[in-house]
Design a protein around this motif. Structure first.
Motif, PDB file in Angstrom:
ATOM      1  N   ARG A 191       2.511  -8.193 -12.487  1.00 60.36           N
ATOM      2  CA  ARG A 191       2.078  -8.795 -11.336  1.00 60.36           C
ATOM      3  C   ARG A 191       0.851  -8.045 -10.769  1.00 60.36           C
ATOM      4  N   HIS A 192       0.954  -6.701 -10.931  1.00 56.04           N
ATOM      5  CA  HIS A 192      -0.082  -5.899 -10.190  1.00 56.04           C
ATOM      6  C   HIS A 192      -1.298  -6.165 -11.054  1.00 56.04           C
ATOM      7  N   PRO A 202      -1.922  -0.142   1.579  1.00 54.87           N
ATOM      8  CA  PRO A 202      -2.600  -1.462   1.825  1.00 54.87           C
ATOM      9  C   PRO A 202      -1.821  -2.466   1.322  1.00 54.87           C
ATOM     10  N   PRO A 203      -2.057  -3.688   1.846  1.00 55.83           N
ATOM     11  CA  PRO A 203      -1.383  -4.862   1.128  1.00 55.83           C
ATOM     12  C   PRO A 203      -1.775  -5.138   0.075  1.00 55.83           C
ATOM     13  N   ARG A 204      -0.880  -5.631  -1.027  1.00 59.96           N
ATOM     14  CA  ARG A 204      -1.256  -5.833  -2.429  1.00 59.96           C
ATOM     15  C   ARG A 204      -1.797  -6.990  -2.594  1.00 59.96           C
ATOM     16  N   ARG A 205      -2.614  -7.259  -3.561  1.00 63.75           N
ATOM     17  CA  ARG A 205      -3.395  -8.577  -3.760  1.00 63.75           C
ATOM     18  C   ARG A 205      -2.465  -9.473  -4.348  1.00 63.75           C
TER      19      ARG A 205
END
Length: 311
Positions: A254-255, A174-177
């Protein structure tokens, strides 16, 4: 003087049918009765793996489920150092034999879950997975004899239990935020966010960020500060329960900045208690003594209708 092993090997060579090869290895294959592991040639002769990675892969495959196969455990078992063993484990991950993820237990503790696949190529083609039982712990026999166990139920046909399939490693993620952004990145806010990120290595030596990383991640930390988050709370969210060893510190920061972003602080209007709508009081009709709701005393609806009809 020849040893017993040499004499036994000489007798074994005489029993091999056919002419022996003039050079190269000669196999004396004796069937194993117990304590053996089946290893595919795709691993034993892998042209993309180092000899250390092949040896560790064979060793992991020979262990029972539940055995410790981390860097510390393998370093204590073999003469190779942590650097060589860590590099070999990364090779096995790259070629699909090894998969390591972080999982949270029911008590909240984070652990590393290691999965070893003996045929990654067959897994990608949808091969069935054979479950491997965890090695049972030794049980002490009781002194008093116990009755025999109840007979096991009849086995269910295999058609009722379809083979378990493990998701493919190449499945799309899934695309990361996106990294959060403040409404207005003022120089003061940018300076405070950059200082907070550069100071992380004092509290977690693993989180060493470069100047480019700090400059790229500063808007995300600024969004936290803009929403009223205390610097200590931000530092705790970014440095607690880090994976060991953290391969990419900037990606971890970053996450967490994107996933753990707190909501904006509510204002005084949102925190004020809800007001109830005013309730219209009951009045007694001056004509028929009937109760009706009205802000002012007077006549009910029926009496007012009769009055207008008479008029």
């Amino acid at each position: 003087m020849a040893t017993q092993h040499d004499i036994a090997l000489t007798h074994a060579l005489t029993g091999i049918p056919g002419p022996l090869p003039p050079s190269g290895v000669i196999h004396v294959a004796i069937p194993h009765a117990n304590r053996f592991t089946i290893v595919g040639n795709h691993l034993a002769q892998h042209d993309g793996l180092s000899l250390t990675a092949i040896g560790i892969g064979v060793h992991i495959q020979s262990l029972p489920a539940g055995s410790q196969v981390g860097i510390k455990a393998l370093t204590a078992r073999f003469a190779e150092g942590e650097t060589a063993i860590a590099a070999a484990l990364r090779e096995l991950e790259t070629h699909g034999y090894l998969h390591r993820t972080r999982a949270r237990l029911a008590n909240g503790r984070m652990v590393t879950r290691t999965v070893f696949c003996n045929q990654p190529g067959a897994l990608l083609r949808g091969g069935a997975v054979v479950p491997v039982a965890v090695a049972p712990k030794p049980v002490m026999k009781p002194a008093v004899p116990v009755p025999p166990p109840a007979p096991e139920p009849a086995p269910v046909p295999e058609a009722a239990h379809p083979p378990v399939r493990v998701p493919s490693r190449i499945a799309p993620k899934p695309p990361r935020r996106p990294l959060p952004q403040p409404r207005e990145l003022t120089p003061e806010l940018h300076r405070a966010a950059s200082a907070l990120l550069a100071d992380l290595r004092r509290h977690a030596p693993e989180l060493v960020l470069s100047e480019d990383d700090v400059e790229e991640l500063a808007p995300g930390a600024a969004a936290w500060l803009e929403r009223g988050a205390h610097p200590d709370a931000i530092r705790h969210a970014l440095t607690t329960e880090l994976p060991q060893p953290p391969k990419y510190p900037a990606k971890i920061v970053r996450h967490r900045l994107a996933v753990l972003l707190p909501p904006p602080l509510p204002g005084a209007r949102e925190l004020a208690p809800a007001r109830r709508a005013p309730v219209t009081p009951f009045q007694t009709c001056e004509g028929c003594d009937r109760a009706f709701r009205s802000p002012d005393p007077g006549h009910c609806r029926d009496c007012r209708a009769q009055y207008w009809e008479a008029a």
